[in-house]
Motif scaffolding. Structure first.
Motif, PDB file in Angstrom:
ATOM      1  N   ILE A  93       0.839  -1.199   0.000  1.00  0.00           N
ATOM      2  CA  ILE A  93       0.000   0.000   0.000  1.00  0.00           C
ATOM      3  C   ILE A  93       0.875   1.250   0.000  1.00  0.00           C
ATOM      4  O   ILE A  93       0.633   2.216  -0.736  1.00  0.00           O
ATOM      5  CB  ILE A  93      -0.936   0.012   1.224  1.00  0.00           C
ATOM      6  CG1 ILE A  93      -1.988  -1.098   1.117  1.00  0.00           C
ATOM      7  CG2 ILE A  93      -1.607   1.368   1.391  1.00  0.00           C
ATOM      8  CD1 ILE A  93      -2.958  -0.929  -0.037  1.00  0.00           C
ATOM      9  N   GLU A  94       1.916   1.231   0.820  1.00  0.00           N
ATOM     10  CA  GLU A  94       2.829   2.373   0.888  1.00  0.00           C
ATOM     11  C   GLU A  94       3.588   2.543  -0.423  1.00  0.00           C
ATOM     12  O   GLU A  94       3.771   3.660  -0.918  1.00  0.00           O
ATOM     13  CB  GLU A  94       3.812   2.191   2.049  1.00  0.00           C
ATOM     14  CG  GLU A  94       4.828   3.309   2.197  1.00  0.00           C
ATOM     15  CD  GLU A  94       4.197   4.669   2.450  1.00  0.00           C
ATOM     16  OE1 GLU A  94       4.824   5.680   2.084  1.00  0.00           O
ATOM     17  OE2 GLU A  94       3.095   4.725   3.014  1.00  0.00           O
ATOM     18  N   ARG A  95       4.024   1.444  -1.004  1.00  0.00           N
ATOM     19  CA  ARG A  95       4.777   1.503  -2.264  1.00  0.00           C
ATOM     20  C   ARG A  95       3.924   2.058  -3.402  1.00  0.00           C
ATOM     21  O   ARG A  95       4.411   2.784  -4.269  1.00  0.00           O
ATOM     22  CB  ARG A  95       5.280   0.104  -2.638  1.00  0.00           C
ATOM     23  CG  ARG A  95       6.215   0.074  -3.847  1.00  0.00           C
ATOM     24  CD  ARG A  95       6.632  -1.345  -4.178  1.00  0.00           C
ATOM     25  NE  ARG A  95       5.525  -2.140  -4.688  1.00  0.00           N
ATOM     26  CZ  ARG A  95       5.113  -2.107  -5.958  1.00  0.00           C
ATOM     27  NH1 ARG A  95       5.703  -1.304  -6.833  1.00  0.00           N
ATOM     28  NH2 ARG A  95       4.111  -2.863  -6.355  1.00  0.00           N
ATOM     29  N   GLU A  96       2.632   1.736  -3.390  1.00  0.00           N
ATOM     30  CA  GLU A  96       1.737   2.184  -4.455  1.00  0.00           C
ATOM     31  C   GLU A  96       1.206   3.602  -4.248  1.00  0.00           C
ATOM     32  O   GLU A  96       0.643   4.179  -5.174  1.00  0.00           O
ATOM     33  CB  GLU A  96       0.535   1.235  -4.557  1.00  0.00           C
ATOM     34  CG  GLU A  96       0.866  -0.142  -5.092  1.00  0.00           C
ATOM     35  CD  GLU A  96      -0.360  -1.022  -5.178  1.00  0.00           C
ATOM     36  OE1 GLU A  96      -0.337  -1.960  -5.977  1.00  0.00           O
ATOM     37  OE2 GLU A  96      -1.331  -0.769  -4.441  1.00  0.00           O
ATOM     38  N   SER A  97       1.378   4.164  -3.058  1.00  0.00           N
ATOM     39  CA  SER A  97       0.796   5.472  -2.782  1.00  0.00           C
ATOM     40  C   SER A  97       1.666   6.584  -3.353  1.00  0.00           C
ATOM     41  O   SER A  97       2.892   6.471  -3.430  1.00  0.00           O
ATOM     42  CB  SER A  97       0.607   5.664  -1.273  1.00  0.00           C
ATOM     43  OG  SER A  97       1.851   5.761  -0.622  1.00  0.00           O
ATOM     44  N   MET A  98       1.008   7.636  -3.781  1.00  0.00           N
ATOM     45  CA  MET A  98       1.695   8.771  -4.392  1.00  0.00           C
ATOM     46  C   MET A  98       1.353  10.052  -3.647  1.00  0.00           C
ATOM     47  O   MET A  98       0.308  10.160  -3.006  1.00  0.00           O
ATOM     48  CB  MET A  98       1.269   8.904  -5.864  1.00  0.00           C
ATOM     49  CG  MET A  98       1.492   7.657  -6.696  1.00  0.00           C
ATOM     50  SD  MET A  98       0.824   7.812  -8.385  1.00  0.00           S
ATOM     51  CE  MET A  98       1.994   8.985  -9.091  1.00  0.00           C
ATOM     52  N   THR A  99       2.229  11.029  -3.764  1.00  0.00           N
ATOM     53  CA  THR A  99       1.968  12.352  -3.210  1.00  0.00           C
ATOM     54  C   THR A  99       1.251  13.209  -4.253  1.00  0.00           C
ATOM     55  O   THR A  99       1.178  12.855  -5.432  1.00  0.00           O
ATOM     56  CB  THR A  99       3.279  13.037  -2.810  1.00  0.00           C
ATOM     57  OG1 THR A  99       4.068  13.249  -3.998  1.00  0.00           O
ATOM     58  CG2 THR A  99       4.070  12.178  -1.827  1.00  0.00           C
ATOM     59  N   VAL A 100       0.745  14.335  -3.806  1.00  0.00           N
ATOM     60  CA  VAL A 100       0.105  15.273  -4.732  1.00  0.00           C
ATOM     61  C   VAL A 100       1.099  15.701  -5.811  1.00  0.00           C
ATOM     62  O   VAL A 100       0.756  15.800  -6.999  1.00  0.00           O
ATOM     63  CB  VAL A 100      -0.428  16.494  -3.965  1.00  0.00           C
ATOM     64  CG1 VAL A 100      -0.829  17.617  -4.930  1.00  0.00           C
ATOM     65  CG2 VAL A 100      -1.610  16.104  -3.099  1.00  0.00           C
ATOM     66  N   GLU A 101       2.333  15.941  -5.409  1.00  0.00           N
ATOM     67  CA  GLU A 101       3.357  16.377  -6.363  1.00  0.00           C
ATOM     68  C   GLU A 101       3.635  15.308  -7.414  1.00  0.00           C
ATOM     69  O   GLU A 101       3.797  15.608  -8.608  1.00  0.00           O
ATOM     70  CB  GLU A 101       4.643  16.736  -5.621  1.00  0.00           C
ATOM     71  CG  GLU A 101       4.561  17.983  -4.760  1.00  0.00           C
ATOM     72  CD  GLU A 101       3.763  17.785  -3.474  1.00  0.00           C
ATOM     73  OE1 GLU A 101       3.329  18.789  -2.876  1.00  0.00           O
ATOM     74  OE2 GLU A 101       3.576  16.616  -3.057  1.00  0.00           O
ATOM     75  N   GLN A 102       3.684  14.056  -6.999  1.00  0.00           N
ATOM     76  CA  GLN A 102       3.926  12.971  -7.948  1.00  0.00           C
ATOM     77  C   GLN A 102       2.776  12.821  -8.933  1.00  0.00           C
ATOM     78  O   GLN A 102       2.979  12.584 -10.127  1.00  0.00           O
ATOM     79  CB  GLN A 102       4.163  11.665  -7.188  1.00  0.00           C
ATOM     80  CG  GLN A 102       5.480  11.613  -6.445  1.00  0.00           C
ATOM     81  CD  GLN A 102       5.582  10.409  -5.530  1.00  0.00           C
ATOM     82  OE1 GLN A 102       4.576   9.951  -4.966  1.00  0.00           O
ATOM     83  NE2 GLN A 102       6.793   9.891  -5.359  1.00  0.00           N
ATOM     84  N   VAL A 103       1.541  12.957  -8.428  1.00  0.00           N
ATOM     85  CA  VAL A 103       0.375  12.852  -9.309  1.00  0.00           C
ATOM     86  C   VAL A 103       0.331  14.034 -10.267  1.00  0.00           C
ATOM     87  O   VAL A 103      -0.018  13.880 -11.449  1.00  0.00           O
ATOM     88  CB  VAL A 103      -0.916  12.761  -8.481  1.00  0.00           C
ATOM     89  CG1 VAL A 103      -2.141  12.830  -9.383  1.00  0.00           C
ATOM     90  CG2 VAL A 103      -0.929  11.471  -7.677  1.00  0.00           C
ATOM     91  N   ALA A 104       0.694  15.214  -9.788  1.00  0.00           N
ATOM     92  CA  ALA A 104       0.727  16.392 -10.657  1.00  0.00           C
ATOM     93  C   ALA A 104       1.696  16.171 -11.819  1.00  0.00           C
ATOM     94  O   ALA A 104       1.399  16.507 -12.970  1.00  0.00           O
ATOM     95  CB  ALA A 104       1.128  17.626  -9.854  1.00  0.00           C
ATOM     96  N   GLU A 105       2.836  15.566 -11.524  1.00  0.00           N
ATOM     97  CA  GLU A 105       3.803  15.275 -12.580  1.00  0.00           C
ATOM     98  C   GLU A 105       3.265  14.214 -13.537  1.00  0.00           C
ATOM     99  O   GLU A 105       3.419  14.325 -14.761  1.00  0.00           O
ATOM    100  CB  GLU A 105       5.121  14.806 -11.962  1.00  0.00           C
ATOM    101  CG  GLU A 105       6.210  14.519 -12.978  1.00  0.00           C
ATOM    102  CD  GLU A 105       7.525  14.123 -12.341  1.00  0.00           C
ATOM    103  OE1 GLU A 105       8.461  13.766 -13.083  1.00  0.00           O
ATOM    104  OE2 GLU A 105       7.620  14.156 -11.092  1.00  0.00           O
ATOM    105  N   LEU A 106       2.622  13.180 -12.982  1.00  0.00           N
ATOM    106  CA  LEU A 106       2.073  12.110 -13.817  1.00  0.00           C
ATOM    107  C   LEU A 106       1.005  12.638 -14.773  1.00  0.00           C
ATOM    108  O   LEU A 106       1.006  12.312 -15.972  1.00  0.00           O
ATOM    109  CB  LEU A 106       1.466  11.019 -12.929  1.00  0.00           C
ATOM    110  CG  LEU A 106       0.707   9.894 -13.654  1.00  0.00           C
ATOM    111  CD1 LEU A 106       1.679   9.021 -14.434  1.00  0.00           C
ATOM    112  CD2 LEU A 106      -0.090   9.058 -12.668  1.00  0.00           C
ATOM    113  N   LEU A 107       0.087  13.462 -14.253  1.00  0.00           N
ATOM    114  CA  LEU A 107      -1.041  13.947 -15.043  1.00  0.00           C
ATOM    115  C   LEU A 107      -0.736  15.250 -15.772  1.00  0.00           C
ATOM    116  O   LEU A 107      -1.576  15.748 -16.525  1.00  0.00           O
ATOM    117  CB  LEU A 107      -2.264  14.141 -14.144  1.00  0.00           C
ATOM    118  CG  LEU A 107      -2.743  12.920 -13.359  1.00  0.00           C
ATOM    119  CD1 LEU A 107      -4.019  13.244 -12.590  1.00  0.00           C
ATOM    120  CD2 LEU A 107      -2.962  11.727 -14.267  1.00  0.00           C
TER     121      LEU A 107
END
Length: 204
Positions: A93-107
């Motif tokens: 669960i921890e390995r799969e979780s992302m921060t807002v910053e990581q999601v912003a970069e992804l999207l």
């Protein structure tokens, strides 16, 4: 992308007896941390399990007597397996979780836009592990840089006290009746096809 389907396929083909962590990782691509498993075993030992002080396993007659007269069974193996499984789930669960910053970069969005989408329910997130800890965003909800449509609407039907692991298990394993074919289909797959859960169907 490692999906529930690929997990099931690998599980069907794999000899689960005598499999090492390294061999499991190679066969599945799961990336389980061997140190995590060993750490869990040390925790069990510190609690009196897996140590020289642990009494030997009950004999068959002894186990039968306890079960017949008190409903008590020696089940240390199940305890160890449960503890290791729980630790592995938490790590995944921890390995799969992302921060807002990581999601912003992804999207390819701004962090404020990501937070807005979390607020309006188009991106699923859950509370962090303590007071003041930022919300976490599971990576499994994204496919081709796109959040799974209507996922949050479906997950709202789950009990409020559902854990991230329970929610993940539901999302990966739930099935719904296909709106045009008389057959069940995986929830995530149907949502990604554009199915609106408000129109029809029930999960099961």
């Amino acid at each position: 992308r490692w999906t529930a389907e690929s997990q099931e396929a690998a599980g069907d083909d794999m000899d689960r007896t005598g499999l090492t962590i390294a061999a499991f990782n190679e066969a599945t691509g799961a990336g389980v941390d061997e140190g995590l498993i060993v750490s869990t075993l040390w925790e069990l030992r510190a609690q009196g399990w897996l140590s020289a002080a642990t009494p030997p396993a009950l004999t068959t007659p002894e186990a039968g007597f306890l079960e017949a007269h008190g409903g008590v069974r020696d089940n240390r193996g199940a305890l160890i397996a449960t503890r290791v499984a729980s630790t592995a789930r938490a790590a995944e669960i921890e390995r799969e979780s992302m921060t807002v910053e990581q999601v912003a970069e992804l999207l390819r969005l701004s962090t404020s836009r990501v937070r807005h989408r979390m607020g309006d329910g188009s991106i699923y997130s859950y509370p962090g592990g303590g007071r003041g800890v930022a919300r976490r965003i599971p990576s499994w909800q994204f496919e081709d840089r796109t959040p799974t449509p209507h996922l949050v609407e479906v997950l709202r039907a789950l009990p409020d006290d559902s854990t991230p692991a329970e929610i993940r298990e539901f999302a990966f394993n739930a099935e719904v009746d296909h709106p045009r074919r008389d057959e069940p289909v995986a929830l995530l797959a149907l949502l990604r096809e554009g199915w609106d859960p408000c129109t029809a169907g029930k999960t099961g």
